[in-house]
Design an enzyme around this catalytic site. Structure first.
Site, PDB file in Angstrom:
ATOM      1  N   ARG A 115       6.852   6.146 -26.610  1.00 21.85           N
ATOM      2  CA  ARG A 115       6.117   5.264 -27.532  1.00 21.85           C
ATOM      3  C   ARG A 115       5.827   6.001 -28.836  1.00 21.85           C
ATOM      4  O   ARG A 115       6.136   5.521 -29.928  1.00 21.85           O
ATOM      5  CB  ARG A 115       4.825   4.780 -26.878  1.00 21.85           C
ATOM      6  N   GLU A 131      -0.048  13.949   2.839  1.00 21.48           N
ATOM      7  CA  GLU A 131      -0.457  15.090   2.000  1.00 21.48           C
ATOM      8  C   GLU A 131      -1.960  15.279   2.065  1.00 21.48           C
ATOM      9  O   GLU A 131      -2.466  16.392   2.257  1.00 21.48           O
ATOM     10  CB  GLU A 131      -0.004  14.812   0.563  1.00 21.48           C
ATOM     11  N   ASN A 156       3.720   6.425  -9.559  1.00 23.11           N
ATOM     12  CA  ASN A 156       3.122   6.181  -8.237  1.00 23.11           C
ATOM     13  C   ASN A 156       2.575   4.760  -8.181  1.00 23.11           C
ATOM     14  O   ASN A 156       1.379   4.538  -8.037  1.00 23.11           O
ATOM     15  CB  ASN A 156       1.981   7.184  -7.980  1.00 23.11           C
ATOM     16  N   HIS A 210     -15.332 -15.152  22.192  1.00 21.91           N
ATOM     17  CA  HIS A 210     -14.025 -14.837  21.573  1.00 21.91           C
ATOM     18  C   HIS A 210     -12.912 -14.695  22.604  1.00 21.91           C
ATOM     19  O   HIS A 210     -11.783 -14.388  22.227  1.00 21.91           O
ATOM     20  CB  HIS A 210     -14.158 -13.551  20.741  1.00 21.91           C
ATOM     21  N   ARG A 269     -13.011  13.476   1.267  1.00 19.42           N
ATOM     22  CA  ARG A 269     -13.051  13.653  -0.186  1.00 19.42           C
ATOM     23  C   ARG A 269     -14.202  12.829  -0.777  1.00 19.42           C
ATOM     24  O   ARG A 269     -14.944  13.294  -1.631  1.00 19.42           O
ATOM     25  CB  ARG A 269     -11.731  13.203  -0.825  1.00 19.42           C
ATOM     26  N   LYS A 297       6.621   6.717  -0.472  1.00 23.69           N
ATOM     27  CA  LYS A 297       5.946   7.722  -1.304  1.00 23.69           C
ATOM     28  C   LYS A 297       4.441   7.661  -1.082  1.00 23.69           C
ATOM     29  O   LYS A 297       3.764   8.700  -1.035  1.00 23.69           O
ATOM     30  CB  LYS A 297       6.255   7.471  -2.789  1.00 23.69           C
ATOM     31  N   HIS A 304       3.749   9.329   2.075  1.00 18.59           N
ATOM     32  CA  HIS A 304       3.896  10.776   1.819  1.00 18.59           C
ATOM     33  C   HIS A 304       2.573  11.322   1.292  1.00 18.59           C
ATOM     34  O   HIS A 304       2.067  12.353   1.766  1.00 18.59           O
ATOM     35  CB  HIS A 304       5.006  11.021   0.790  1.00 18.59           C
ATOM     36  N   ASN A 305       1.982  10.628   0.337  1.00 20.58           N
ATOM     37  CA  ASN A 305       0.725  11.100  -0.237  1.00 20.58           C
ATOM     38  C   ASN A 305      -0.421  11.037   0.761  1.00 20.58           C
ATOM     39  O   ASN A 305      -1.291  11.906   0.774  1.00 20.58           O
ATOM     40  CB  ASN A 305       0.389  10.295  -1.499  1.00 20.58           C
ATOM     41  N   SER A 327       8.453  13.045  -5.767  1.00 24.26           N
ATOM     42  CA  SER A 327       7.430  13.983  -5.314  1.00 24.26           C
ATOM     43  C   SER A 327       7.814  15.416  -5.623  1.00 24.26           C
ATOM     44  O   SER A 327       8.974  15.798  -5.508  1.00 24.26           O
ATOM     45  CB  SER A 327       7.195  13.852  -3.812  1.00 24.26           C
ATOM     46  N   GLY A 328       6.781  16.188  -5.989  1.00 23.47           N
ATOM     47  CA  GLY A 328       6.988  17.613  -6.253  1.00 23.47           C
ATOM     48  C   GLY A 328       6.321  18.047  -7.527  1.00 23.47           C
ATOM     49  O   GLY A 328       6.423  19.195  -7.934  1.00 23.47           O
TER      50      GLY A 328
HETATM   51  C1  6PG Z   1       3.471  14.429  -5.441  1.00 22.29           C
HETATM   52  C2  6PG Z   1       1.947  14.314  -5.514  1.00 22.29           C
HETATM   53  C3  6PG Z   1       1.484  13.438  -6.658  1.00 22.29           C
HETATM   54  C4  6PG Z   1      -0.023  13.122  -6.591  1.00 22.29           C
HETATM   55  C5  6PG Z   1      -0.855  14.245  -7.131  1.00 22.29           C
HETATM   56  C6  6PG Z   1      -2.356  13.905  -7.183  1.00 22.29           C
HETATM   57  O1  6PG Z   1       4.041  13.909  -4.473  1.00 22.29           O
HETATM   58  O2  6PG Z   1       4.038  15.050  -6.363  1.00 22.29           O
HETATM   59  O3  6PG Z   1       1.521  13.701  -4.297  1.00 22.29           O
HETATM   60  O4  6PG Z   1       2.207  12.232  -6.617  1.00 22.29           O
HETATM   61  O5  6PG Z   1      -0.329  12.042  -7.360  1.00 22.29           O
HETATM   62  O6  6PG Z   1      -0.675  15.331  -6.312  1.00 22.29           O
HETATM   63  O7  6PG Z   1      -2.759  13.170  -6.068  1.00 22.29           O
HETATM   64  P1  6PG Z   1      -4.321  12.930  -5.771  1.00 22.29           P
HETATM   65  O8  6PG Z   1      -5.062  12.975  -7.097  1.00 22.29           O
HETATM   66  O9  6PG Z   1      -4.386  11.578  -5.149  1.00 22.29           O
HETATM   67  O10 6PG Z   1      -4.746  14.051  -4.864  1.00 22.29           O
END
Ligand code: 6PG
Length: 475
Positions: free
Chosen positions: A35, A191, A104, A451, A289, A184, A187-188, A130-131
Site C-alpha cells: 500500500r 503450540e 492467520n 431431558h 494465559r 494452521k 497448529h497454533n 508457520s515459522g
Molecule cells: C507460527 C506462529 C504464529 C503466531 C505467533 C503469535 O505458526 O508462525 O504460531 O502464527 O501467530 O506465534 O501467536 P500468539 O500471539 O497467539 O501466541
C-alpha cells in the site's frame, strides 16, 4: 513487454517481505506491491541482488505483471484488512486466477471468501504459513487449502520455498476451502498447549526442584537430545539461559508474568467446543494465559491459604517431569489431530492426518522429532480413533504414567499449578475408564429437566417419573 512474474506478493511487512525474498532466492520472478510504495522500494533496494523482483506501485500494474493464471498472495492482517485487499484486487483478475491469503485468517472467513470468489471464477486459497519471520525467509511449513486445481498451479512454488525434511517439502494440499487455515489454527492451538506444558515443567523444576533458570536450561538442553527434541524445547533453553543485561538477573525473572495471545489458540478451543471435541490441553493453555493476565484478581487472591505440605526433596522430580511432559505432549497432539479429523468429517475435507504430521516436521513452531512417529502412526492406520491407541504411543504413555501421576499429585500437594499436566492425565484416564460418571449427570438432567436418558441394556430413550411413582416410561 513488461517483465512477467510467476507469483506476486502484496503486503510487504516482515512476513510478506521474507516470503518474497524466499521466492526470489529460489529463482522465481516475484511481483511485489505494498500500500505504501516506500516498502516496495526498500525491498528492491536492499534485497534486489537476491533475485528477480518486479516492483509495482499501483494495483493495476501489479496485476499486469503476473503471468496467467495469476497467483496473487495477500500478506496483510487478518479480518477487515484482508477483505479490503480482496475487494481491491478481485475486480482486476480473470477467471482461473487465484488469490492466496497467507495470514492467520479464521477458517470460516476463508470458507466465505472462497465461496464468494468462486462465483467469479477465481480461486481463493487460505494458506497457513508457520515459522515466523525466520521461517518465511528460510523455509516455513505451508498449509494451503483451496481447490485441487489451484494447488496444481501453486503447489510447486510453495513446496520449493518450504522447509524440507529428509528431502520432503513441508507443504502439502490440506484440503478444499478453509481446510488450510483450519489446520494452521489447530497448529497454533497445539503450540499453546506445548508452550504451557513446557512452562509448567519449568515452574515445577524451579519451585519444587529448587533449580535455577540456568540449571533448568541445561535440563531442557539434555531433553532436547532425546524424545522431546523440538523447536520449542530448543528455544526454551535459550530463553532460560539468557541473562538480563540491565540487571544481571535471569531474563525470565525480569519479564512480566502475564502471557498475551493474538487469538488463534482461542479460536481452536471455540471451534472444538462447536465440534464437540475435547481439547482440554489447549483449553487449559488458553485459560492459563488468561488467568496470568488478571493481575488484580491474582493480587487479591495472593493471601489465600496455601498447602501445609513442604515441597520435600526433589528426588526423581527431573526424570518424572520429563515423563509427564512427554505424555502430556502426546495427549495435546492427540486432541489436536482428533479436532482436525472431526472438522474434516464435518466439512468433507478428507484431510490426510499423516501428511499433516509430515509437513509439521519442519519449518513450523511445533516442529519436533516425534512428529515422525505421529506420521508413521497415521500412515499405518489412517482412521486411528485417537493417537493414544497407536502401539508406540500407548507404550510410551504406559511407561510414563507412574511418573506422570507423581508429578500431578506432587504439584497439587505443594500448590504449584499444573493445569496442563493434570488435564492431560484426566483426559487419558477419562478415555480409559470403563464407566463414566456421565451416567449420574444423565440422571440429574432427567430429574430436573426431563431431558431423558438411554440405558445400557435396552435401545431407546427413557424418562423416570421423579415427581410421581418414579416409574420409568419410554421417552
Ligand atoms: C507460527 C506462529 C504464529 C503466531 C505467533 C503469535 O505458526 O508462525 O504460531 O502464527 O501467530 O506465534 O501467536 P500468539 O500471539 O497467539 O501466541
Amino acid at each position: 513487454m513488461q517483465q512477467q512474474a510467476q507469483i506476486g506478493i502484496t503486503g510487504l511487512a516482515v512476513m510478506g517481505r521474507n516470503l518474497a525474498r524466499n521466492l526470489a532466492r529460489h529463482g522465481h520472478a516475484v511481483a511485489v506491491h505494498n500500500r505504501s510504495s516506500a516498502r516496495t522500494k526498500d525491498l528492491v533496494e536492499q534485497f534486489g541482488h537476491e533475485g528477480t523482483f518486479v516492483p509495482a506501485e499501483r494495483a493495476e500494474e501489479f496485476v499486469a505483471s503476473l503471468e496467467r493464471p495469476r497467483r496473487l498472495v495477500i500478506m496483510v492482517k487478518a479480518g477487515a484488512p484482508t477483505d479490503a485487499v480482496i475487494d481491491e484486487f478481485a475486480p482486476l483478475l480473470e477467471p482461473g486466477d487465484m488469490i492466496v491469503d497467507g495470514g492467520n485468517a479464521h477458517f470460516l472467513d476463508t470458507r466465505r471468501r472462497e465461496a464468494t470468489l468462486r462465483e467469479r471464477g477465481l480461486h481463493f486459497v487460505g494458506t497457513g504459513v508457520s515459522g515466523g519471520e525466520e521461517g518465511a525467509l528460510n523455509g516455513p511449513s505451508i498449509m494451503p487449502g483451496g481447490s485441487r486445481e489451484s494447488y496444481d498451479a501453486l503447489g510447486p512454488l510453495l513446496e520449493d520455498i518450504s522447509a524440507k525434511v529428509d528431502g520432503a517439502p513441508c507443504c502439502a494440499h490440506v484440503g478444499p476451502d478453509g481446510a488450510g487455515h483450519f489446520v494452521k489454527m489447530v497448529h497454533n492451538g497445539i503450540e499453546y498447549a506445548d508452550m504451557q506444558l513446557i512452562a509448567e515443567a519449568y515452574d515445577l523444576l524451579r519451585r519444587v526442584g529448587g533449580l535455577s533458570p540456568a540449571e533448568i536450561a541445561e535440563v531442557f538442553r539434555g531433553w532436547n537430545g532425546g524424545r522431546l527434541s523440538s523447536y520449542l524445547i530448543e528455544i526454551t533453553t535459550e530463553v532460560l539461559a539468557h541473562v538480563d543485561a540491565a540487571t544481571g538477573k535471569p531474563f525470565v525473572d525480569v519479564v512480566l508474568d502475564q502471557a498475551e495471545q493474538k487469538g488463534t489458540g482461542r479460536w481452536t478451543v471455540q471451534t472444538a467446543l462447536d465440534l464437540g471435541v475435547p481439547v482440554s490441553g489447549i483449553a487449559e493453555a488458553v485459560f492459563a494465559r488468561s488467568l496470568s493476565g488478571h493481575a488484580d484478581v491474582r493480587a487479591a487472591a495472593r493471601a489465600l491459604p496455601g498447602p501445609t505440605a513442604a515441597a520435600g526433596d526433589a528426588g526423581t522430580l527431573v526424570e518424572d517431569v520429563e515423563q509427564a511432559l512427554y505424555a502430556s505432549k502426546i495427549v495435546a497432539y492427540a486432541q489436536g489431530f482428533h479436532q482436525i479429523a472431526a472438522a474434516s468429517a464435518e466439512y468433507a475435507w478428507n484431510v490426510n492426518l499423516g501428511a499433516m504430521a509430515s509437513i509439521w516436521r519442519g519449518g513450523c513452531i511445533i516442529r519436533a522429532g516425534f512428529l515422525d512417529r505421529i506420521r508413521a502412526a497415521y500412515d499405518a492406520t489412517p482412521d486411528l480413533p485417537t493417537l493414544l491407541t497407536d502401539d508406540s504411543f500407548a507404550a510410551a504413555l504406559g511407561g510414563a504414567q507412574d511418573a506422570w501421576r507423581r508429578v500431578v499429585a506432587r504439584s497439587a500437594q505443594v500448590g504449584v499449578p499444573a493445569p496442563g499436566f493434570a488435564a492431560a492425565l484426566s483426559y487419558y484416564d477419562g478415555l480409559r475408564a470403563d464407566r463414566s460418571p456421565a451416567a449420574l449427570i444423565q440422571g440429574q438432567r432427567d430429574f430436573f429437566g426431563a431431558h431423558t436418558y438411554r440405558r445400557v441394556d435396552r435401545d431407546g430413550s427413557f424418562h423416570t417419573l421423579w415427581g410421581a411413582d418414579r416409574g420409568e416410561q419410554p421417552a
